[in-house]
Design a protein around this motif. Sequence first.
Motif, PDB file in Angstrom:
ATOM      1  N   GLY A 163     -41.022  13.699 -16.103  1.00  0.00           N
ATOM      2  CA  GLY A 163     -39.497  13.420 -16.413  1.00  0.00           C
ATOM      3  C   GLY A 163     -39.247  14.615 -17.424  1.00  0.00           C
ATOM      4  O   GLY A 163     -39.569  14.659 -18.518  1.00  0.00           O
ATOM      5  N   ALA A 164     -37.924  15.349 -16.957  1.00  0.00           N
ATOM      6  CA  ALA A 164     -37.514  16.258 -17.902  1.00  0.00           C
ATOM      7  C   ALA A 164     -36.242  16.187 -18.455  1.00  0.00           C
ATOM      8  O   ALA A 164     -35.210  17.147 -18.494  1.00  0.00           O
ATOM      9  CB  ALA A 164     -37.623  17.703 -17.165  1.00  0.00           C
ATOM     10  N   GLY A 165     -35.742  14.911 -18.888  1.00  0.00           N
ATOM     11  CA  GLY A 165     -34.733  14.458 -19.699  1.00  0.00           C
ATOM     12  C   GLY A 165     -34.995  14.922 -20.856  1.00  0.00           C
ATOM     13  O   GLY A 165     -36.039  15.685 -21.433  1.00  0.00           O
ATOM     14  N   VAL A 197     -49.690  22.278 -21.023  1.00  0.00           N
ATOM     15  CA  VAL A 197     -48.859  21.476 -21.093  1.00  0.00           C
ATOM     16  C   VAL A 197     -47.788  21.427 -19.813  1.00  0.00           C
ATOM     17  O   VAL A 197     -47.288  22.484 -19.574  1.00  0.00           O
ATOM     18  CB  VAL A 197     -47.828  21.320 -22.424  1.00  0.00           C
ATOM     19  N   LEU A 198     -48.067  20.248 -18.934  1.00  0.00           N
ATOM     20  CA  LEU A 198     -47.259  20.292 -17.751  1.00  0.00           C
ATOM     21  C   LEU A 198     -46.001  19.408 -17.788  1.00  0.00           C
ATOM     22  O   LEU A 198     -46.026  18.215 -18.515  1.00  0.00           O
ATOM     23  CB  LEU A 198     -47.977  19.754 -16.476  1.00  0.00           C
ATOM     24  N   LEU A 199     -44.850  20.043 -17.687  1.00  0.00           N
ATOM     25  CA  LEU A 199     -43.442  19.249 -17.448  1.00  0.00           C
ATOM     26  C   LEU A 199     -42.992  19.065 -16.219  1.00  0.00           C
ATOM     27  O   LEU A 199     -42.608  20.039 -15.525  1.00  0.00           O
ATOM     28  CB  LEU A 199     -42.547  19.867 -18.362  1.00  0.00           C
ATOM     29  N   LEU A 200     -43.295  18.021 -15.522  1.00  0.00           N
ATOM     30  CA  LEU A 200     -43.124  17.515 -14.107  1.00  0.00           C
ATOM     31  C   LEU A 200     -41.650  17.109 -13.930  1.00  0.00           C
ATOM     32  O   LEU A 200     -41.416  15.872 -14.213  1.00  0.00           O
ATOM     33  CB  LEU A 200     -44.123  16.768 -13.515  1.00  0.00           C
ATOM     34  N   VAL A 235     -44.223  13.423  -8.640  1.00  0.00           N
ATOM     35  CA  VAL A 235     -45.821  13.015  -8.626  1.00  0.00           C
ATOM     36  C   VAL A 235     -45.860  11.719  -7.644  1.00  0.00           C
ATOM     37  O   VAL A 235     -45.230  10.769  -7.514  1.00  0.00           O
ATOM     38  CB  VAL A 235     -45.787  12.371 -10.113  1.00  0.00           C
ATOM     39  N   THR A 236     -47.094  11.917  -6.974  1.00  0.00           N
ATOM     40  CA  THR A 236     -47.259  10.906  -5.891  1.00  0.00           C
ATOM     41  C   THR A 236     -48.484  10.084  -6.466  1.00  0.00           C
ATOM     42  O   THR A 236     -48.492   8.819  -5.749  1.00  0.00           O
ATOM     43  CB  THR A 236     -47.735  11.746  -4.775  1.00  0.00           C
ATOM     44  N   ALA A 237     -49.168  10.349  -7.436  1.00  0.00           N
ATOM     45  CA  ALA A 237     -50.348   9.557  -7.963  1.00  0.00           C
ATOM     46  C   ALA A 237     -50.657   9.849  -9.183  1.00  0.00           C
ATOM     47  O   ALA A 237     -50.462  10.797  -9.872  1.00  0.00           O
ATOM     48  CB  ALA A 237     -51.383   9.727  -6.959  1.00  0.00           C
ATOM     49  N   VAL A 243     -53.242  13.673 -12.484  1.00  0.00           N
ATOM     50  CA  VAL A 243     -52.105  13.553 -11.619  1.00  0.00           C
ATOM     51  C   VAL A 243     -52.212  14.199 -10.216  1.00  0.00           C
ATOM     52  O   VAL A 243     -52.691  15.359 -10.169  1.00  0.00           O
ATOM     53  CB  VAL A 243     -50.840  13.914 -12.454  1.00  0.00           C
ATOM     54  N   THR A 244     -51.229  13.776  -9.431  1.00  0.00           N
ATOM     55  CA  THR A 244     -51.236  14.245  -7.951  1.00  0.00           C
ATOM     56  C   THR A 244     -49.765  14.812  -7.841  1.00  0.00           C
ATOM     57  O   THR A 244     -48.835  13.947  -7.978  1.00  0.00           O
ATOM     58  CB  THR A 244     -51.771  13.421  -6.868  1.00  0.00           C
TER      59      THR A 244
END
Length: 421
Positions: A163-165, A197-200, A235-237, A243-244
């Motif tokens: 979430g990129a809010g 660091v991943l921002l999804l 994100v699916t899982a 995370v997937t």
Amino acid sequence: MAEHKVVVVGGGFGGLSLVHGLRAAPVDITLVDRRNHHLFQPLLYQVATTVLATSEIAWPIRLLYRERKEVTTVLDEVLGVDRQARTVRLKSGRQLAYDTLVLATGARHAYFGRDEWEGVAPGLKTLEDATTIRRRILLAFEKAEIAEKTAEMDALLTFAIIGAGPTGVELAGMIAELANTVLPPEFRKIDTTRTRVLLLEAGPRILPAFTESLSAYAKRALEKLGVDVRLGQPVTAITEEGVTIGETFIPCRTVIWAAGVQASPAAQWVNAAADRAGRAHVKPDLTIEGDDNIFIIGDTALVLGEDGKPVPGIAPAAKQQGSYVAKVIKARLAGDPTVSPFRYRHQGSLATIGKRAAVIDFGRIKLTGAIAWWIWGLAHIYFLIGTRSRLAVAWSWLWIYLSGQHSARLITQKETLKDNS
């Protein structure tokens, strides 16, 4: 004649603004909350990322109203409302009678039907959430230091924010700075600058409530800090192993949820219509259909602005609604039932990216970079409650700015390094 009984459920921005607005009014106020403190949620992520201590952004509700004899504070949880009897049913078994009821109960994070993800991907709405996330972040580095396998070390040094809010952006930036500038001298085996660091974000851009230019600036600022921003990829899982994204699995031991919110069950308590997020439909005066004695405000209400769009679920909006309802109640008590509809005044959108960059949208005026960061900081200090809190937060930020050190890096819960949580 008995004084008018006002029951307020929720000690957040809306509830406190309402109680403040009723000062000196001929009312008897009962404020109910599940926790004994008011929380300054806009800075909650700074507790989660070791910048601030919990006591710097939270204050006991009883302390706030110790001089207000007409205000009674109740630590309890609401289970339901009897509209005919005008009573509120509490978990303790008590019944609170009211003449006017104001529900300001806020919202929690929502997982879009995947509630099983909450255990491995906590959200950020309470102090408990913040200390849980802080513990997981710090333990990840500690576990990586003693990991024997490179693959396990890499997974521990990978952090995913979904979430990129504003919350997601702020968390990503602060974790990156923690890994790149604060921790490197303190570890011997691992190189914390290798942290990933991943921002999804499933949508097309970060900070969707901001203009496209500010959103693009924020993305560049995050990437400059080393954050891997991935857009348009849901994100699916989520598992304890990682995370997937789509069909791509990424080993990751720390996942933080910042993607969605769900309103409290306030609408169900009073049998009011609600939207898919659980927000109660309210009339222009913030009362519910069929009962002018019940107001719903803040994140748990669907309030439409003059443009027909929902008023954002942010602190200034809740405060304005609380002040408005206080005026309505006072006008009614004075015998004036004609009150103009609620009008939301947008005061601007702010988000920070690390400790020297931010974005601000004041409508015609848009700012980025260091000057936006200073304005963001001053605005947040101004809205903190009490001189002590303002001084404490200002000193913490000044110390970090000058020394580059975060002071709130304690792992306080009783957990071992083998604990995956």
